[in-house]
Design a protein around this motif. Structure first.
Motif, PDB file in Angstrom:
ATOM      1  N   PHE A  67      95.187  89.664  44.170  1.00 11.18           N
ATOM      2  CA  PHE A  67      95.127  90.054  42.761  1.00 11.18           C
ATOM      3  C   PHE A  67      95.351  88.852  41.857  1.00 11.18           C
ATOM      4  O   PHE A  67      94.446  88.429  41.136  1.00 11.18           O
ATOM      5  CB  PHE A  67      96.161  91.144  42.472  1.00 11.18           C
ATOM      6  CG  PHE A  67      96.178  91.582  41.036  1.00 11.18           C
ATOM      7  CD1 PHE A  67      95.082  92.195  40.459  1.00 11.18           C
ATOM      8  CD2 PHE A  67      97.307  91.371  40.258  1.00 11.18           C
ATOM      9  CE1 PHE A  67      95.102  92.600  39.124  1.00 11.18           C
ATOM     10  CE2 PHE A  67      97.346  91.773  38.925  1.00 11.18           C
ATOM     11  CZ  PHE A  67      96.241  92.386  38.360  1.00 11.18           C
ATOM     12  N   ARG A  68      96.536  88.252  41.902  1.00  9.34           N
ATOM     13  CA  ARG A  68      96.853  87.153  40.995  1.00  9.34           C
ATOM     14  C   ARG A  68      96.029  85.908  41.286  1.00  9.34           C
ATOM     15  O   ARG A  68      95.503  85.268  40.375  1.00  9.34           O
ATOM     16  CB  ARG A  68      98.350  86.838  41.066  1.00  9.34           C
ATOM     17  CG  ARG A  68      99.198  87.934  40.448  1.00  9.34           C
ATOM     18  CD  ARG A  68     100.672  87.710  40.636  1.00  9.34           C
ATOM     19  NE  ARG A  68     101.441  88.725  39.922  1.00  9.34           N
ATOM     20  CZ  ARG A  68     102.736  88.925  40.089  1.00  9.34           C
ATOM     21  NH1 ARG A  68     103.416  88.188  40.959  1.00  9.34           N
ATOM     22  NH2 ARG A  68     103.368  89.869  39.397  1.00  9.34           N
ATOM     23  N   ASP A  69      95.887  85.532  42.555  1.00 11.43           N
ATOM     24  CA  ASP A  69      95.084  84.357  42.890  1.00 11.43           C
ATOM     25  C   ASP A  69      93.613  84.577  42.554  1.00 11.43           C
ATOM     26  O   ASP A  69      92.914  83.640  42.155  1.00 11.43           O
ATOM     27  CB  ASP A  69      95.234  84.015  44.380  1.00 11.43           C
ATOM     28  CG  ASP A  69      96.532  83.289  44.669  1.00 11.43           C
ATOM     29  OD1 ASP A  69      97.377  83.212  43.759  1.00 11.43           O
ATOM     30  OD2 ASP A  69      96.723  82.819  45.806  1.00 11.43           O
ATOM     31  N   ALA A  70      93.153  85.815  42.735  1.00  7.79           N
ATOM     32  CA  ALA A  70      91.753  86.123  42.418  1.00  7.79           C
ATOM     33  C   ALA A  70      91.498  85.909  40.927  1.00  7.79           C
ATOM     34  O   ALA A  70      90.477  85.323  40.536  1.00  7.79           O
ATOM     35  CB  ALA A  70      91.432  87.557  42.821  1.00  7.79           C
ATOM     36  N   TYR A  71      92.411  86.362  40.097  1.00  4.33           N
ATOM     37  CA  TYR A  71      92.259  86.157  38.657  1.00  4.33           C
ATOM     38  C   TYR A  71      92.462  84.696  38.276  1.00  4.33           C
ATOM     39  O   TYR A  71      91.793  84.170  37.378  1.00  4.33           O
ATOM     40  CB  TYR A  71      93.220  87.050  37.885  1.00  4.33           C
ATOM     41  CG  TYR A  71      92.585  88.359  37.469  1.00  4.33           C
ATOM     42  CD1 TYR A  71      91.793  88.439  36.331  1.00  4.33           C
ATOM     43  CD2 TYR A  71      92.766  89.505  38.232  1.00  4.33           C
ATOM     44  CE1 TYR A  71      91.193  89.620  35.949  1.00  4.33           C
ATOM     45  CE2 TYR A  71      92.171  90.701  37.857  1.00  4.33           C
ATOM     46  CZ  TYR A  71      91.376  90.755  36.721  1.00  4.33           C
ATOM     47  OH  TYR A  71      90.770  91.936  36.353  1.00  4.33           O
ATOM     48  N   TRP A  76     100.762  84.354  36.483  1.00  2.00           N
ATOM     49  CA  TRP A  76     101.442  85.609  36.193  1.00  2.00           C
ATOM     50  C   TRP A  76     102.770  85.698  36.935  1.00  2.00           C
ATOM     51  O   TRP A  76     103.593  86.553  36.618  1.00  2.00           O
ATOM     52  CB  TRP A  76     100.544  86.779  36.594  1.00  2.00           C
ATOM     53  CG  TRP A  76      99.458  87.070  35.606  1.00  2.00           C
ATOM     54  CD1 TRP A  76      99.469  86.805  34.260  1.00  2.00           C
ATOM     55  CD2 TRP A  76      98.217  87.709  35.870  1.00  2.00           C
ATOM     56  NE1 TRP A  76      98.318  87.234  33.673  1.00  2.00           N
ATOM     57  CE2 TRP A  76      97.515  87.798  34.641  1.00  2.00           C
ATOM     58  CE3 TRP A  76      97.609  88.214  37.013  1.00  2.00           C
ATOM     59  CZ2 TRP A  76      96.250  88.378  34.527  1.00  2.00           C
ATOM     60  CZ3 TRP A  76      96.362  88.787  36.914  1.00  2.00           C
ATOM     61  CH2 TRP A  76      95.680  88.874  35.685  1.00  2.00           C
ATOM     62  N   ASP A  77     102.983  84.854  37.931  1.00  2.00           N
ATOM     63  CA  ASP A  77     104.257  84.854  38.642  1.00  2.00           C
ATOM     64  C   ASP A  77     105.397  84.349  37.758  1.00  2.00           C
ATOM     65  O   ASP A  77     106.565  84.587  38.044  1.00  2.00           O
ATOM     66  CB  ASP A  77     104.179  83.969  39.898  1.00  2.00           C
ATOM     67  CG  ASP A  77     103.450  84.666  41.034  1.00  2.00           C
ATOM     68  OD1 ASP A  77     103.652  85.882  41.185  1.00  2.00           O
ATOM     69  OD2 ASP A  77     102.689  84.006  41.750  1.00  2.00           O
ATOM     70  N   ALA A  78     105.051  83.648  36.677  1.00  2.00           N
ATOM     71  CA  ALA A  78     106.077  83.083  35.805  1.00  2.00           C
ATOM     72  C   ALA A  78     106.236  83.873  34.511  1.00  2.00           C
ATOM     73  O   ALA A  78     107.342  84.036  34.013  1.00  2.00           O
ATOM     74  CB  ALA A  78     105.748  81.625  35.471  1.00  2.00           C
ATOM     75  N   ARG A  79     105.114  84.339  33.955  1.00  3.44           N
ATOM     76  CA  ARG A  79     105.177  85.053  32.683  1.00  3.44           C
ATOM     77  C   ARG A  79     103.980  85.978  32.547  1.00  3.44           C
ATOM     78  O   ARG A  79     102.951  85.797  33.214  1.00  3.44           O
ATOM     79  CB  ARG A  79     105.234  84.075  31.511  1.00  3.44           C
ATOM     80  CG  ARG A  79     104.111  83.048  31.475  1.00  3.44           C
ATOM     81  CD  ARG A  79     104.301  82.070  30.340  1.00  3.44           C
ATOM     82  NE  ARG A  79     104.190  82.739  29.053  1.00  3.44           N
ATOM     83  CZ  ARG A  79     104.972  82.453  28.013  1.00  3.44           C
ATOM     84  NH1 ARG A  79     105.902  81.550  28.114  1.00  3.44           N
ATOM     85  NH2 ARG A  79     104.819  83.086  26.874  1.00  3.44           N
ATOM     86  N   ASP A  80     104.121  86.953  31.655  1.00  3.74           N
ATOM     87  CA  ASP A  80     103.064  87.948  31.483  1.00  3.74           C
ATOM     88  C   ASP A  80     101.826  87.354  30.827  1.00  3.74           C
ATOM     89  O   ASP A  80     100.708  87.817  31.055  1.00  3.74           O
ATOM     90  CB  ASP A  80     103.608  89.108  30.644  1.00  3.74           C
ATOM     91  CG  ASP A  80     102.646  90.282  30.570  1.00  3.74           C
ATOM     92  OD1 ASP A  80     102.045  90.617  31.602  1.00  3.74           O
ATOM     93  OD2 ASP A  80     102.490  90.851  29.469  1.00  3.74           O
ATOM     94  N   ASP A  81     102.033  86.332  29.974  1.00  2.00           N
ATOM     95  CA  ASP A  81     100.914  85.736  29.231  1.00  2.00           C
ATOM     96  C   ASP A  81     100.812  84.239  29.547  1.00  2.00           C
ATOM     97  O   ASP A  81     101.312  83.407  28.806  1.00  2.00           O
ATOM     98  CB  ASP A  81     101.093  85.956  27.730  1.00  2.00           C
ATOM     99  CG  ASP A  81     102.442  85.457  27.230  1.00  2.00           C
ATOM    100  OD1 ASP A  81     103.365  85.309  28.059  1.00  2.00           O
ATOM    101  OD2 ASP A  81     102.569  85.184  26.030  1.00  2.00           O
TER     102      ASP A  81
END
Length: 397
Positions: free
Chosen positions: A72-76, A337-342
């Motif tokens: 999910f996160r790496d894909a984005y 996104w692992d550090a902050r929402d934005d």
């Protein structure tokens, strides 16, 4: 006639693809010198200008990454890089440390898996010239700093010497990258080695200034020893030196109103016990975000290098600050996104006339993406139930 139920999955897939395509595009705004946002976003400057994309705190986990991160996160993150490169067309990529979430705790093979993850995220853009500096997540804090381990990591990153420092030139723009983690550690061999690196760069800067003065028939002045701090006084004017890259922000003696200033103000005003942040990153534990380079070391760096502009990281937030001598320091936000929402990054354009245009680029919030998927799934489920009910009623007729 094709039923609504039959085409719903196709509609769902098309909608997802359109959504992912649009939210992957960064939103950039040019930041003027006084911190005011300028209209018009990032413009394409004159031919010959150097365009650099600066990111920080990617916090990759390599082989220890969770399914959430990998799929999910790496894909984005891959989509973010792809769209950013396509739209902004940078000549170079700079990562200002903490490419790994807990690299200092990893074995050599797991560290290599982090670099493989980084290469996979960049994809074909890995061919773009890039520089990776060192952060405290990469090599550890002072009490865990291992010079041999640092040397090994440096050997795997392009351009770094054994101390984690580097100097290079791109399109006649000089860059100096400093291992700021070592500069926080007193009475450490790595600290002294970094000081020697800075002194060599300072000598080169003074020598270049001397040669320039000779060409203009101006009097020579290579500086004198400053007895208060013990380094050679550099008489080169402020802003005449290289672009400075480092992970920790330099000490700030004046207040500012930019985003991220709250973190730095707390770092200057609170007690050591209060200097902690409970945000957790990829299961790596609490992350202390309030480190800054100590005042005496910051002054030493200013005096030795006379940086043209400074780019730092670590706070996870964007900050545009002007130091007392007029030097501009831009703190790059975390790009994960692992550090902050934005998350976000900084895009800088270096002009031929020594001008530097800085743009703050923001990426979509993770919470917005998750809410989209949840909402879309609910709507899809509700529509499927209605379609099934309609078919059932029709069949009874």
């Amino acid at each position: 006639m094709v039923s609504l139920k039959a085409i719903l999955p196709l509609i769902f897939i098309i909608a997802i693809l359109i959504f992912e395509e649009r939210v992957s595009i960064p939103s950039c705004k040019t930041i003027s010198r006084n911190g005011v946002n300028e209209e018009g976003g990032v413009g394409f400057d004159s031919e010959g200008d150097l365009r650099v994309m600066l990111v920080a705190d990617m916090l990759l986990m390599g082989s220890e990454a969770s399914y959430m991160s990998l799929y999910f996160r790496d894909a984005y993150l891959t989509k973010f890089f792809k769209k950013s490169f396509e739209r902004l067309k940078p000549d170079m990529l700079v990562v200002l440390g903490d490419v790994s979430a807990k690299g200092s705790k990893l074995t050599n093979s797991k560290w290599l898996s982090v670099l493989q993850q980084f290469q996979k995220i960049l994809g074909p853009w890995i061919a773009l010239p890039f520089h990776i500096g060192l952060g405290d997540r990469d090599i550890g804090e002072c009490n865990k700093l291992n010079e041999k381990y640092v040397n090994w990591i440096c050997s795997k990153l392009p351009g770094l010497d054994s101390t984690g420092c580097s100097s290079f030139e791109v399109s006649n723009i000089s860059f100096v990258s400093i291992n700021a983690v070592a500069m926080l550690c007193e009475n450490n061999d790595l600290h002294f080695s970094v000081e020697k690196f800075i002194e060599r760069e300072s000598f080169d800067l003074r020598s270049y200034s001397k040669d320039a003065k000779k060409r203009k028939n101006e009097p020579e002045d290579l500086g004198e020893i400053n007895t208060n701090f013990g380094w050679r006084e550099n008489t080169v004017s402020s802003g005449s030196g290289p672009v400075l890259l480092l992970h920790f922000p330099l000490h700030q003696t004046t207040s500012n109103n930019c985003e991220g200033s709250t973190v730095l103000k707390r770092a200057l005003n609170s007690s050591p016990r209060e200097n902690s942040d409970n945000r957790r990153v990829s299961g790596a534990g609490p992350y202390k975000l309030l480190h800054t380079v100590p005042p005496n070391v910051s002054e030493y760096i200013f005096q030795a290098l006379k940086p043209r502009i400074i780019f730092s990281a670590h706070t996870h937030e964007f900050c545009d600050h002007t130091h007392m001598d007029g030097t501009r320091e831009v703190t790059v936000p975390a790009m994960t996104w692992d550090a902050r929402d934005d998350p976000g990054f900084v895009f800088a354009t270096f002009g031929r006339s020594r001008t530097v245009t800085v743009s703050q680029c923001s990426l979509v919030r993770e919470s917005h993406v998750i809410m989209f998927y949840i909402s879309f799934f609910v709507i899809l489920t509700f529509t499927m139930l209605i379609a099934n009910r309609s078919e059932l009623i029709s069949s009874r007729r």
